[in-house]
Design a protein around this motif. Structure first.
Motif, short mmCIF file in Angstrom:
data_model
loop_
_atom_site.label_atom_id
_atom_site.label_comp_id
_atom_site.label_asym_id
_atom_site.label_seq_id
_atom_site.Cartn_x
_atom_site.Cartn_y
_atom_site.Cartn_z
N LEU A 425 -31.79 -58.27 -55.56
CA LEU A 425 -32.44 -57.82 -56.80
C LEU A 425 -32.84 -56.36 -56.70
CD1 LEU A 425 -34.60 -60.96 -57.55
CD2 LEU A 425 -32.75 -60.08 -58.93
N LEU A 426 -33.36 -55.99 -55.53
CA LEU A 426 -33.73 -54.59 -55.33
C LEU A 426 -32.48 -53.71 -55.44
CD1 LEU A 426 -35.97 -52.66 -54.64
CD2 LEU A 426 -35.50 -53.02 -52.23
N GLY A 427 -31.39 -54.20 -54.85
CA GLY A 427 -30.13 -53.46 -54.92
C GLY A 427 -29.66 -53.33 -56.35
N SER A 428 -29.84 -54.39 -57.16
CA SER A 428 -29.42 -54.31 -58.56
C SER A 428 -30.18 -53.22 -59.28
CB SER A 428 -29.69 -55.63 -59.28
OG SER A 428 -28.91 -56.62 -58.72
N LEU A 429 -31.47 -53.13 -58.94
CA LEU A 429 -32.29 -52.10 -59.58
C LEU A 429 -31.79 -50.71 -59.19
CD1 LEU A 429 -34.79 -51.59 -61.26
CD2 LEU A 429 -36.08 -51.50 -59.15
N LEU A 430 -31.53 -50.55 -57.87
CA LEU A 430 -31.03 -49.26 -57.40
C LEU A 430 -29.69 -48.95 -58.07
CD1 LEU A 430 -31.73 -49.55 -53.57
CD2 LEU A 430 -32.90 -48.10 -55.20
N SER A 431 -28.86 -50.00 -58.16
CA SER A 431 -27.52 -49.75 -58.71
C SER A 431 -27.61 -49.37 -60.17
CB SER A 431 -26.65 -50.97 -58.53
OG SER A 431 -27.01 -51.98 -59.44
#
Lengths: 491, 463
Positions: A425-431
């Motif tokens: 989820l954190l990665g999705s935000l970064l992406s």
């Protein structure tokens, strides 16, 4: 030990058909080139598209999903093979629809398609590989083809550099893989996946080191952090159509064999010590979590669209690896669905990049501002693919991530898979930071200038299919998921 | 079926809009809005027994399940009305207006979808989908800073909504993978509800927004084209309040009760912070932005602690705020179309040259600050009454916000419309299109203010 004699099941032509089709396409493309009138254009592209599409149709509608082992049980045709082969055939068909200018002008169109098909053959072999030897052969087959494809623009220095870099680093990975195979064989006396698990006892340390190295070599092909260093340069230097193909198909094949090897041989075997199981778990887990977080963080800093997409590929590898980590049947379905979606959204995004090169656009993000005014179709398609890569509804990328995270929450392993969800989820935000930045740039108000080139029909057909795929896999998510369920588990 | 049409009509109309010529697009989009409005109004007259259930993704529990909620009817009517008014206030020869209208209709479609979704997964989908047209609208028509502001807005809301995705996954995992229909999710154990509360709450508190999470608001409200801001401030921010009622009140009510003190603190700070900031805001748009912040803070407070009365007041206020603030943003759109700036220091005396626009603005401003007889008054009264039943001190402190609203509301009107006439580019009074846009909103201010029971409140008691 099974006797090494061909039994009737070894000649199951239905199971072998995808391999035979690709081998036939490979030879046919060369024959076409030999007997071609030098002044007429090559028809290899059309043949490749037609036969690869036929392969997809066969795999979806015609193939028998009951697990069938062929080639002395070295290759198995089951649900996993079938769906991953669909992805490989699909990316072959989509990529063959376009013929970028530099390849057209290189004068080696026939060889280009022959090599693409050879790479696809190696990948399909890898998807069903049941033996370490076949795994190595398959990896070499597609890697050798890809080296040549990467240097298909001999006049460009970046292209040469990219090919050489890929060759050297990939050779290193191959050497490591061979070493790993030797260690595993030394520990268990077998190269067959089914027997490695049974002969586990007594081979503790050797097997452990061997399988971790094996994972490393495959992680190189998946381009997971920390084995990702080659990816941006190679993806950027290679002809974009080749990048589109390898970014999806290579990953798919390597993930398929990882998914098959680990749970089969190590995870589900009871006489494996807890420490060993935990070790390879942690290895896979770290690969997944590092790729998701670092891949996305590094992508944030990119200013070139093609390079950005390369880093995005690294981050996506993390999501896919977390499904491998979970290893459950639910995770297998989620992985396969994700791969199907990935086929359309990632090939689509790279094809837009290829199309932008074709119409003479610069690929730096700052010069893409206002693209929607100059190239409304391409901008809309790219925006859709980027939304899907971010995982936003209503695109299929959302359902892929939803299914994946759901499988992870369900997976055994205590808190480890939950951390993967959090990282995802954190990665999705970064992406979102770079995918949506790109979309905002595309739709910003910018200079209008006339396009310098026009796109062939092939581009539009391929992009249209990708758009349909990204939306269709969302609308028809239920049908696709239950198809995956059916071919994988027969229910 | 009517419910599906409510979404499909603007969605298909929007897709069709992309293919029309720039000149005809606003007319076409306006007609689509009118049809949606008629549809919503007829639904409001006979809301009984409307629901729809179509299977979609079995494995994930996300289905196309639609139903009406007592809080959704006013918003369903407000949506097409406000969108239509925004279309009428569009600048003449806006570049690429076909695309603009298409985006705007898709925004409307996703909002309508959100208000009728009866499945948590579907709710989430609409909650995210509405960001996409908002992103494109702001990036394209927001000037040089557009892309950056649009991205900031998107990332803020994503920070809120990704935890909600996690919450949905956990809820779905715990309920054994069945349908995520709201009805099936009721009655989770109290401690689970408390544990999951913040995963869900964050999304709505960002969307409203409330005090520490409002960083996106000012930039967006000052940068995006004014007609779009009217829809975003008037309608999209209500998605946050509606989500609080629908999801927090429907799925994790125990969590809402457990954290009501914290939420009311946050709401109170938001009310006062917004109101005080609005007093010093330098331009029309920022006064409106801060006043929205303050008003919606009161809404969140009323939902958190106000009980039944607070909730129906909140629904009424969601509608009223949409009409009044949406209308005021449309007025500022009208001023910008005439070449005026939004800076208060460069405005003044406009009522002398544009009396019609001035008087309509006065009504909208009075409605916004809670003048009796106009729409916000009964809403604020009901909310304060509800809050009073929970705690008189909270009620007293939150009504400070209403007092301050009088101050900044008058500042908004007096600064621009009274006083010495400043030099101005163009003084043409209301055009026909602008009359058509603003008059229904003004009429609604009176109608809801005088007959809140007949117009809105009767729906909020359920059916």
């Amino acid at each position: 030990m099974e006797p090494l004699i061909a039994r009737p099941t070894d000649l199951d032509l239905g199971a072998l058909f995808p391999l035979m089709l690709l081998a036939g396409m490979f030879l046919w493309n060369f024959l076409l080139e030999i007997f071609r009138n030098p002044r007429s254009p090559s028809s290899a592209g059309l043949w490749t598209v037609a036969l690869a599409t036929f392969g997809v149709v066969y795999l979806v509608l015609g193939a028998d999903p009951t697990p069938t082992a062929v080639l002395h049980k070295m290759w198995v045709s089951d649900g996993l093979t079938q769906v991953t082969s669909v992805v490989i055939f699909g990316s072959l068909a989509l990529v063959s629809l376009v013929l970028p200018r530099d390849i057209r002008e290189s004068g080696h169109v026939g060889e280009y398609f022959a090599l693409l098909v050879a790479a696809a053959l190696g990948m399909v072999l890898l998807c069903g590989a049941q033996s370490l030897i076949l795994t190595f052969l398959a990896v070499e087959l597609f890697s050798l083809s890809l080296y040549l494809l990467c240097i298909f623009r001999p006049d460009k220095e970046a292209c040469q550099e990219s090919g050489l870099k890929y060759f050297i680093l990939s050779s290193l990975a191959s050497a490591i893989m061979l070493y790993a195979i030797a260690l595993i064989y030394g520990a268990t006396g077998s190269t067959w996946f089914g027997e490695i698990g049974a002969r586990v006892e007594g081979g503790g340390v050797l097997l452990m080191v061997g399988s971790v190295l094996f994972a490393g070599a495959l992680a190189f092909k998946v381009s997971a952090v920390p084995f990702h260093l080659w990816t941006p340069d190679v993806y950027q230097g290679a002809p974009t159509s080749v990048t589109a193909f390898m970014s999806v198909a290579t990953k798919t094949a390597a993930l398929a064999v990882l998914f098959r090897f680990y749970p089969l041989t190590l995870g589900l075997v009871s006489n494996l010590g807890d420490t060993q199981r935990i070790l390879w778990w942690v290895v896979l887990w770290s690969l997944a979590i590092l790729s998701m977080l670092l891949g996305n963080l590094m992508a944030l800093a990119q200013t070139d669209l093609k390079r950005l997409m390369a880093y995005s590929g690294i981050a996506q590898a993390g999501y896919l690896l977390s499904a491998v980590f979970a290893g459950s049947p639910q995770a297998q379905s989620a992985l396969l669905y994700y791969l199907l979606v990935y086929l359309f959204m990632n090939v689509g995004a790279f094809l837009v990049v290829a199309a932008l090169e074709e119409v003479g656009e610069e690929l730096s993000l700052s010069s893409l501002v206002g693209l929607s005014a100059r190239q409304p179709g391409l901008a809309a398609a790219l925006a859709l693919f980027l939304f899907s890569l971010t995982g936003l509804p209503p695109t299929a990328g959302f359902f892929a991530k939803f299914a994946l995270f759901g499988a992870l929450l369900d997976a055994p392993g205590g808190l480890l898979p939950r951390y993967l969800v959090a990282a995802g989820l954190l990665g999705s935000l970064l992406s979102a930071g770079y995918y949506l930045k790109t979309v905002a740039y595309l739709y910003g108000s910018g200079v209008t200038r006339a396009p310098r080139g026009s796109l062939g029909t092939g581009f539009w057909v391929a992009l249209g299919l990708c758009v349909l795929g990204v939306l269709g896999l969302a609308l028809g998510a239920n049908e696709v998921m239950s198809w995956i369920q059916r071919v994988s588990f027969g229910a | 079926m009517m419910l599906a049409l409510l979404i499909l009509l603007p969605a298909l109309g929007g897709v069709f809009c992309y293919t029309t010529r720039d000149r005809f697009a606003p007319i076409w989009a306006g007609l689509v809005c009118l049809a949606s409005l008629v549809l919503a109004a007829s639904l409001a007259l006979s809301p009984e027994g409307q629901s729809l259930s179509m299977p979609w993704v079995n494995a994930l529990g996300i289905h196309f399940e639609l139903a009406l909620h007592p809080a959704s009817l006013p918003l369903l009517v407000l949506g097409p009305l406000l969108t239509m008014a925004s279309l009428l206030m569009l600048r003449q020869n806006l570049e690429r207006s076909a695309e603009f209208c298409g985006h705007l209709l898709l925004l409307l479609a996703s909002l309508q979808g959100l208000f009728v979704a009866d499945n948590l997964g579907l709710f989430y989908i609409f909650f995210e989908v509405m960001l996409l047209p908002a992103l494109l609208l702001t990036a394209r028509w927001g000037g040089a800073r557009g892309p950056a502001v649009a991205l900031k807005f998107f990332l803020y809301t994503l920070v809120g909504s990704l935890p909600m995705l996690l919450g949905i996954l956990i809820v779905s995992f715990q309920s054994g993978g069945g349908s995520l229909k709201f009805q099936n999710l009721q009655g989770m154990p109290a401690e689970t509800q408390v544990a999951l509360f913040w995963l869900f709450a964050l999304a709505f508190l960002v969307k409203l927004p409330v005090f520490p999470l409002h960083g996106w608001q000012m930039d967006l409200y000052r940068t995006a084209p004014a007609p779009v801001v009217a829809v975003i401030a008037g309608l999209m921010s209500k998605a946050g309040a509606f989500g609080m009622i629908r999801v927090l009140g429907g799925v994790v009510p125990e969590g809402l009760a457990h954290y009501s003190e914290l939420l009311s603190g946050v709401g109170l700070i938001t009310i006062l912070y917004g109101a005080v900031s609005a007093l010093g805001a330098p331009c029309l748009r920022s006064i409106l932005a801060f006043s929205s912040l303050s008003h919606l803070g009161l809404v969140s407070l009323a939902i958190a602690v106000g009980g039944k009365s607070g909730e129906s007041g909140a629904v009424l206020q969601m509608f009223s705020h949409g009409v009044a603030t949406g209308g005021l943003f449309l007025v500022s759109a009208g001023l910008e179309n005439r070449g005026f700036t939004s800076e208060l220091s460069k405005l003044g005396g406009l009522a002398k040259t544009m009396p019609q626009m001035g008087s309509l603005t006065l009504v909208l401003a009075m409605a916004s600050l809670g003048c009796p007889g106009l729409c916000s008054f009964p809403a604020e009264l009901a909310m304060i009454l509800g809050i009073y039943q929970a705690s008189w001190s909270l009620a007293a402190l939150s009504s400070l916000g209403i007092i301050l609203a009088g101050w900044y509301g008058l500042r908004f009107y007096q600064g621009a419309w009274n006083g010495p006439l400043q030099e101005a580019p163009q003084h043409e009074d209301l055009t026909q299109a602008e009359w058509l846009a603003l008059l229904p909103l003004v009429a609604l201010c009176f109608a809801v203010g005088l007959f809140p029971e007949v117009t809105i409140l009767q729906w909020t008691r359920g059916f």
